[in-house]
Scaffold this motif. Structure first.
Motif, PDB file in Angstrom:
ATOM      1  N   ILE A  72      10.057  37.620  51.639  1.00 27.17           N
ATOM      2  CA  ILE A  72      11.321  38.029  50.662  1.00 27.17           C
ATOM      3  C   ILE A  72      12.315  36.811  50.771  1.00 27.17           C
ATOM      4  CG2 ILE A  72      12.803  39.386  52.300  1.00 27.17           C
ATOM      5  CD1 ILE A  72      12.937  41.299  50.064  1.00 27.17           C
ATOM      6  N   HIS A  73      12.292  36.125  51.802  1.00 27.99           N
ATOM      7  CA  HIS A  73      13.259  35.139  51.998  1.00 27.99           C
ATOM      8  C   HIS A  73      13.358  34.204  50.955  1.00 27.99           C
ATOM      9  CE1 HIS A  73      13.609  35.772  56.519  1.00 27.99           C
ATOM     10  NE2 HIS A  73      13.728  36.919  55.946  1.00 27.99           N
ATOM     11  N   THR A  74      12.312  33.715  50.504  1.00 30.30           N
ATOM     12  CA  THR A  74      12.183  32.986  49.396  1.00 30.30           C
ATOM     13  C   THR A  74      12.651  33.375  48.014  1.00 30.30           C
ATOM     14  OG1 THR A  74       9.979  33.135  49.077  1.00 30.30           O
ATOM     15  CG2 THR A  74      10.585  31.319  50.163  1.00 30.30           C
ATOM     16  N   VAL A  75      12.613  34.634  47.971  1.00 29.77           N
ATOM     17  CA  VAL A  75      12.992  35.459  46.641  1.00 29.77           C
ATOM     18  C   VAL A  75      14.561  35.744  46.561  1.00 29.77           C
ATOM     19  CG1 VAL A  75      12.643  37.435  45.400  1.00 29.77           C
ATOM     20  CG2 VAL A  75      10.850  36.579  46.588  1.00 29.77           C
ATOM     21  N   VAL A  76      15.209  36.235  47.804  1.00 28.84           N
ATOM     22  CA  VAL A  76      16.674  36.545  47.709  1.00 28.84           C
ATOM     23  C   VAL A  76      17.419  35.425  47.769  1.00 28.84           C
ATOM     24  CG1 VAL A  76      16.519  38.937  48.742  1.00 28.84           C
ATOM     25  CG2 VAL A  76      16.617  36.900  50.466  1.00 28.84           C
ATOM     26  N   THR A  77      16.707  34.227  47.991  1.00 28.37           N
ATOM     27  CA  THR A  77      17.372  33.024  48.016  1.00 28.37           C
ATOM     28  C   THR A  77      17.533  32.199  46.581  1.00 28.37           C
ATOM     29  OG1 THR A  77      15.607  31.900  48.972  1.00 28.37           O
ATOM     30  CG2 THR A  77      17.277  32.456  50.494  1.00 28.37           C
ATOM     31  N   LYS A  78      17.024  32.977  45.693  1.00 27.63           N
ATOM     32  CA  LYS A  78      16.758  32.830  44.252  1.00 27.63           C
ATOM     33  C   LYS A  78      17.936  33.422  43.743  1.00 27.63           C
ATOM     34  CE  LYS A  78      13.235  30.044  44.641  1.00 27.63           C
ATOM     35  NZ  LYS A  78      13.371  29.649  46.004  1.00 27.63           N
ATOM     36  N   PRO A  79      18.553  33.109  42.448  1.00 30.58           N
ATOM     37  CA  PRO A  79      19.335  33.965  41.853  1.00 30.58           C
ATOM     38  C   PRO A  79      19.028  35.252  41.568  1.00 30.58           C
ATOM     39  CG  PRO A  79      18.725  32.152  40.569  1.00 30.58           C
ATOM     40  CD  PRO A  79      18.028  32.065  41.579  1.00 30.58           C
ATOM     41  N   VAL A  80      18.531  35.952  42.353  1.00 30.88           N
ATOM     42  CA  VAL A  80      17.942  37.511  42.257  1.00 30.88           C
ATOM     43  C   VAL A  80      18.777  38.379  42.868  1.00 30.88           C
ATOM     44  CG1 VAL A  80      16.090  38.967  42.624  1.00 30.88           C
ATOM     45  CG2 VAL A  80      15.766  36.580  42.281  1.00 30.88           C
ATOM     46  N   GLU A  81      19.518  39.396  41.920  1.00 28.65           N
ATOM     47  CA  GLU A  81      20.192  40.592  42.561  1.00 28.65           C
ATOM     48  C   GLU A  81      18.994  41.335  43.085  1.00 28.65           C
ATOM     49  OE1 GLU A  81      23.143  41.208  41.951  1.00 28.65           O
ATOM     50  OE2 GLU A  81      23.669  39.568  40.707  1.00 28.65           O
ATOM     51  N   ARG A  82      19.616  41.869  44.338  1.00 35.66           N
ATOM     52  CA  ARG A  82      18.903  42.690  45.415  1.00 35.66           C
ATOM     53  C   ARG A  82      18.168  43.750  44.674  1.00 35.66           C
ATOM     54  NH1 ARG A  82      20.581  41.900  51.071  1.00 35.66           N
ATOM     55  NH2 ARG A  82      20.671  39.638  51.147  1.00 35.66           N
ATOM     56  N   ILE A  98      18.626  40.991  55.165  1.00 35.54           N
ATOM     57  CA  ILE A  98      17.163  40.797  54.906  1.00 35.54           C
ATOM     58  C   ILE A  98      16.675  40.001  56.456  1.00 35.54           C
ATOM     59  CG2 ILE A  98      15.482  39.199  53.613  1.00 35.54           C
ATOM     60  CD1 ILE A  98      16.566  41.467  52.140  1.00 35.54           C
TER      61      ILE A  98
END
Ligand SMILES: Nc1ncnc2c1ncn2[C@@H]1O[C@H](COP(=O)(O)OP(=O)(O)OP(=O)(O)O)[C@@H](O)[C@H]1O
Ligand SMILES: [Mg+2]
Lengths: 763, 318
Positions: free
Chosen positions: A212-222, A759
């Motif tokens: 998930i680290h590579t996902v939440v560090t993208k402009p993705v709202e939780r 996270i």
């Protein structure tokens, strides 16, 4: 014991109810829970807890947030003050008549404001969500499940198909039901457990494996991650569900023998009425009746008894406010029913119990029954149809009743034309009756015209011939004269006879036998046409009355009185039991030959119920797993689900339906060794005990609200018993809305939990 | 020329706690840092010194216990800033059931890129990181180095302005390491900001403009690599055209003695970052509680070669 028919212990969920009272209740409940969360958050903030609190909106909206908080807090406090007397002295009258209303509206307003305050940040964030990102995350979840070969679990269902035949009942009337139930049960367990597991572990695993680290560090709202997971697994499970439903349907259809198929492969579309009870004596006086409870099937059915000497007959009355108009176009209208017999005497077991069914529209008058019954037309189908339309009445007598089996009577559908007649048509009927009356009057007048000369001749002949006879026979003459209606003037006495009939030969006046025959026939005609005229006048009067009633109702914007079905038991000493949903009309065409297709479609609609439950399980598991670990989330979701199944039971415990009051009161009684039934002595301690039980019930009530109403998402019984599942006004859409209403607060909570989650932190 | 501050931390502190809120470990203590646009910044320190913790705080993966971390002038918890950030985690934790193409497509979608852009970008990056032949294989089958490469590709998918690399060369072969260094330099050439941490000091020395050395969660040194490695107590003299001999040595000694100096040795200077790093860590162990405090924290001025000695910068903590 198994029932061959649908046993609906609760009214089906209607769209109307969801959109009116349901919405208010929802607002009240969710608002109260939201208020608790916001207050909790405020307390934490005041105490400067370590945890980050995301429930506060951006600085821009902060003033609004505070205003909302202030408002709903004030409102809740106000409601609390109004409610205080009820807590202190339960069951007492409110001190002012407006208090209950004020409490209700106060709770609603406060709930709405609290919900808004609670969801402010969420709503603000909603604009940031992007479908493409949610879609990407959903695809990811979907792919993961596929590539990790989660779906192999569902091969387990094939095993069930192989062995299910062992459990399927062999009796034709039970076969379809039991196979549908087994298949649905297997599918439910398998899909729910796996859906719960897959979704409960998804986010925790993502975090644990640090993917998930590579996902939440993208402009993705939780929250996009949460939604992505939810939709991904929902999609997956939808696919699986469609495939399994198709397989199951194939299994059910294949494992059913032709006998059973013709009996139960159906999807009846019932039109239900409301049930009440009444008595009616020979004179036609009606009274409401409190039906008997024979102590069987507690609370579900009520019983009426067969004829009892010296007592008025008992009737069960179903009233149908809106019968679909298209039914009137049919030839027959099928009324299906499923009545329960309660035998008080054993010997007549084989003789059977018979019932009479009376179908009456709002335009029917009891006195018309006689006219209807004397009409010979009722013995031909066409005639029966015409009569039903004319009188709004149909009668089926001596119908043999069998336990636990759905029986039916077909009645002329034209009876509905009578029920649904428009004002214009009614005016035409009035006009028609007016014409008939005119005609009949004229015919009667004509007849009288022809009859009159003959009669007077006859009378004169009688009188003339009586002239020479001694007065001793005048009695006979008088009688004859009266009979023939020759006029009272002639009855003055023999003295005037000569004057009336001067020198007429009685032999000339006397009617020939042919003339006499003709007169008799004419008189018969007259009397018949007079009866007809009387009837026609009565019909005209009734039609005019109906017309003015209808006009009145239209003016007031009210619906016309309902269509009624009255059922009476005709067998002495027997009881017949019924519940609201035991008698209904078929809105679908029972002779349409589309039973198989309707059943198949209904089977898929039944799966929609399972789909809703799957969404519920996936939603709960995913939402809970934003804070909890995989196992715990799954367990919590399962507990909520199972709690939801037993919701009614828990609720009845909490609502103080049990003897001895709430827990504190019971405890008090136990300690003081008091009887559970007598009211407690009024002391401060007991007051506190019963008062705090009110609070306890309130708290349990709130906790209860966390449980989903699983029963509403289960349509298996409909399918199994061959009842159609409605799409919009009932069943499906309302259940879907109910689910949305249930999951939405959880989703908002999940939004906050996910946002507050560290996270990479220690978890 | 005042350069834009890309990363700024103020008094950034992170304490790990257990479930009950009991303190377990202070991973980072009052870190004050500023990283400017266009520079390559190295974060050094022994294992467990708080490098990864700092990076996670900057990315919003962790929430600070105290202080704040700002990236592009926005708080670290803000999602919007991620549009301009690329992050290569310490170990490349990607979804192992996807292949290289799908991986890049997935991350492209997260940036809300259109299909064409995604497609183009994915092909470019796969080519760049040298995974063209393996692009259809799922990541589960990749070696550590290959995963590092696809991880880097993933970090660069949005052409970020700030690239955060947590041990980028770990797991790479020497060629790969060189390639990585060149890549970082090319990023620098394109005015991108790079924040990296690494244990391979020669790499850091080669590419970094400035470094910070952490130990036990405390900042021990901060400055430009060239300045930090300058030993102001020593003098280096380079000459050509002469051979070293006794006369020359004696004469040089005499001249230096006249100026109060002394010849230690005559030969090639060997001071490297490695030596320096070891020295700093040794020193901080010998004198616990000391830390590096910049002169004017948060002044925002671009670093100028400090006039003071690096040793002077290590002062007693208040
Ligand atoms: N999730 C965690 N829970 C508790 N303590 C942690 C956690 N993550 C890191 N720590 C502790 O914080 C300290 C700093 O860890 P960090 O990962 O930042 O070190 P690092 O400098 O990146 O080390 P390395 O060079 O080994 O990568 C360590 O002492 C570590 O034990
Ligand atoms: Mg690290």
């Amino acid at each position: 014991m198994m029932f061959a028919a649908l046993v609906l212990e609760r009214d089906p969920l209607t769209l109307e109810r969801i959109l009116t009272s349901g919405l208010w209740t929802w607002l009240q409940i969710v608002g109260a829970l939201a208020a608790l969360v916001v207050w909790g958050g405020g307390a934490v903030k005041l105490l400067a807890w370590r945890r980050r609190l995301p429930i506060f909106p951006s600085d821009r909206l902060m003033p609004l947030f505070w205003v909302l908080c202030l408002l709903f807090t004030v409102l809740y406090v106000g409601v609390g003050v109004l409610f205080l007397p009820e807590v202190l002295h339960p069951g007492q009258e409110p001190f002012a008549p407006w208090v209950p209303d004020a409490i209700t509206w106060g709770l609603r307003a406060a709930g709405g404001l609290a919900l808004l305050a609670f969801a402010l940040n969420f709503l603000e964030n909603l604009l940031q969500l992007r479908l493409r990102r949610i879609g990407a995350l959903a695809r990811l979840s979907f792919k993961e499940a596929i590539r990790r070969r989660v779906l192999y679990v569902f091969c387990g269902l094939l095993l069930i198909f192989l062995f299910a035949n062992w459990f399927v009942r062999s009796k034709p009337e039970d076969q379809v039901r039991s196979s549908v139930q087994i298949v649905s049960f297997a599918m439910t367990i398998l899909l729910l457990v796996s859906a719960g597991l897959v979704s409960a572990f998804s986010i925790p695993n993502d975090i644990k494996q640090q993917t998930i680290h590579t996902v939440v560090t993208k402009p993705v709202e939780r929250f996009e991650i949460v939604l992505g997971r939810f939709f991904g697994y929902t999609l997956l499970m939808t696919l699986v569900l469609v495939i399994l439903t198709t397989l199951s349907l194939g299994f059910v259809l294949r494992s059913t023998n032709p006998d059973a198929a013709s009996e139960s492969i159906k999807a009846r579309d019932p039109v239900y009425g409301a049930l009440s009870f009444e008595t009616m004596n020979e004179v036609g006086e009606k009274n409401t009746l409190n039906p008997e409870n024979v102590g069987r099937e507690w609370d579900y059915r009520s019983y009426i008894s067969g004829p009892t000497r010296g007592k008025p007959a008992q009737y069960a009355v179903w009233t149908f406010t809106d019968m679909p108009g298209k039914l009137a176009e049919r030839k027959d209208l099928r009324c299906e029913f499923n009545l329960d017999i309660y035998r008080t005497t054993k010997g007549e077991e084989n003789k059977g119990v018979t019932c009479t069914f009376l179908f009456e529209t709002w335009r029917f008058r009891p006195r018309n029954a006689q006219v209807y019954n004397s009409d010979p037309r009722k013995n031909t189908p066409e005639g029966a149809n015409a009569l039903a339309e004319e009188y709004g009445y149909y009668e089926v007598g001596g119908k043999q009743i069998t336990d636990y089996k759905t029986l039916f009577v077909d009645i002329p559908a034209s009876i509905l034309k009578n029920q649904r007649i428009s004002r214009g048509d009614l005016q035409q009927v009035v006009a028609k009756h007016e014409v008939t009356v005119q005609e009949l009057r004229k015919r009667a007048a004509d007849l009288i015209q022809t009859i009159e000369p003959l009669r007077s001749r006859q009378a004169k002949a009688v009188l003339a011939s009586a002239g020479g006879v001694s007065l001793g026979t005048s009695l006979l003459r008088r009688q004859q004269a009266t009979l023939l209606g020759a006029g009272t003037g002639l009855m003055g006495g023999t003295a005037s006879l000569e004057a009336v009939l001067p020198g007429i030969d009685p032999a000339q006046l006397r009617l020939t036998p042919e003339e006499e025959q003709g007169l008799l026939a004419l008189e018969g005609q007259l009397s018949r046409s007079q009866t007809e005229l009387y009837q026609a006048e009565e019909m005209l009067r009734q039609a005019r009355e109906d017309e003015s009633t209808l006009a009145e109702l239209e003016k007031k914007g009210q619906a016309r009185p309902p269509f009624r079905v009255r059922v009476r038991c005709d067998t002495r000493t027997q009881f017949v039991g019924m519940a609201k949903y035991d008698l209904y009309f078929r809105a679908d065409d029972p002779q349409g030959g589309r039973d198989m297709a309707a059943f198949a479609w209904n089977f898929y609609k039944g799966s929609f119920g399972l789909w809703l439950r799957l969404c519920l399980m996936i939603g709960l598991s995913v939402f809970l797993s934003t804070e909890l670990g995989g196992v715990i989330s799954w367990l919590c979701a399962a507990v909520l689900y199972i709690g939801g199944i037993f919701r009614d039971f828990i609720e009845s415990l909490a609502r103080g339906g049990n003897v001895g009051g709430g827990p504190l009161e019971s405890f008090f009684r136990l300690v003081k060794r008091e009887n559970m039934n007598i009211p407690l002595e009024e002391t401060t301690a007991t007051k506190v005990a019963t008062g705090s039980d009110v609070v306890f019930r309130w708290v349990v009530g709130r906790v209860m609200n966390l449980l989903p109403d699983i029963d509403r998402f289960d349509f298996t019984d409909y399918v199994a018993n061959g009842f159609n599942i409605a799409v919009v006004t009932q069943d499906m859409l309302p259940a879907f809305l109910l689910l949305v209403g249930y999951l939405l607060p959880w989703a908002i909570l999940a939004y906050y939990l996910m946002k507050a989650r560290e996270i990479a932190g220690p978890n | 020329m005042a350069r834009e501050v890309v990363v700024e931390t103020r008094n950034l502190t992170k304490t790990y706690r257990d479930f009950w809120g009991r303190q377990k470990k202070v991973a980072l203590r009052a870190l004050n840092l500023e990283i400017y646009q266009g520079e390559v910044f190295g974060l050094l320190g022994p294992n467990g010194s708080g490098k990864t913790t700092s990076i996670k705080l900057l990315l919003g993966l962790l929430f600070p216990t105290e202080g704040e971390a700002m990236v592009f002038g926005q708080p670290a918890a803000d999602v919007k800033k991620n549009e301009r950030i690329g992050y290569l985690p310490e170990e490349s934790y990607l979804y192992r059931f996807l292949n290289a193409e799908e991986t890049l497509d997935f991350y492209g979608r997260l940036f809300n890129m259109t299909p064409e852009v995604r497609e183009k970008r994915a092909q470019e990056l796969i080519e760049m990181v040298g995974l063209k032949r393996d692009r259809k294989r799922i990541l589960k089958e990749y070696s550590k180095g290959m995963r590092q490469r696809i991880g880097l590709a993933q970090a660069l998918i949005n052409d970020p302005d700030l690239v955060i690399l947590d041990e980028p060369t770990s797991g790479l072969d020497p060629l790969g390491a060189r390639w990585m260094k060149n890549l970082i330099l090319s990023l620098k050439k394109r005015q991108k900001t790079v924040l990296m941490c690494s244990h391979r000091l020669e790499d850091v020395q080669d590419v970094c403009d400035r470094i910070a050395i952490l130990n036990e969660g405390e900042l021990q040194a901060l400055g430009e690599v060239s300045t930090l490695l300058q030993d102001i107590n020593r003098l280096e003299l380079r000459a050509s055209g002469v051979q070293i001999n006794e006369t020359l040595r004696r004469e040089l000694e005499e001249v230096l003695r006249r100026h109060g100096g002394e010849v230690d040795s005559i030969g090639h200077p060997t001071t490297t970052l490695e030596d320096y790093f070891l020295k700093i860590v040794e020193e901080s162990k010998a004198r616990p509680g000391r830390r590096y405090l910049p002169e004017i924290p948060g002044a925002g001025a671009p670093p100028t070669p400090p006039a003071n000695l690096p040793q002077d910068a290590i002062r007693e903590k208040q």
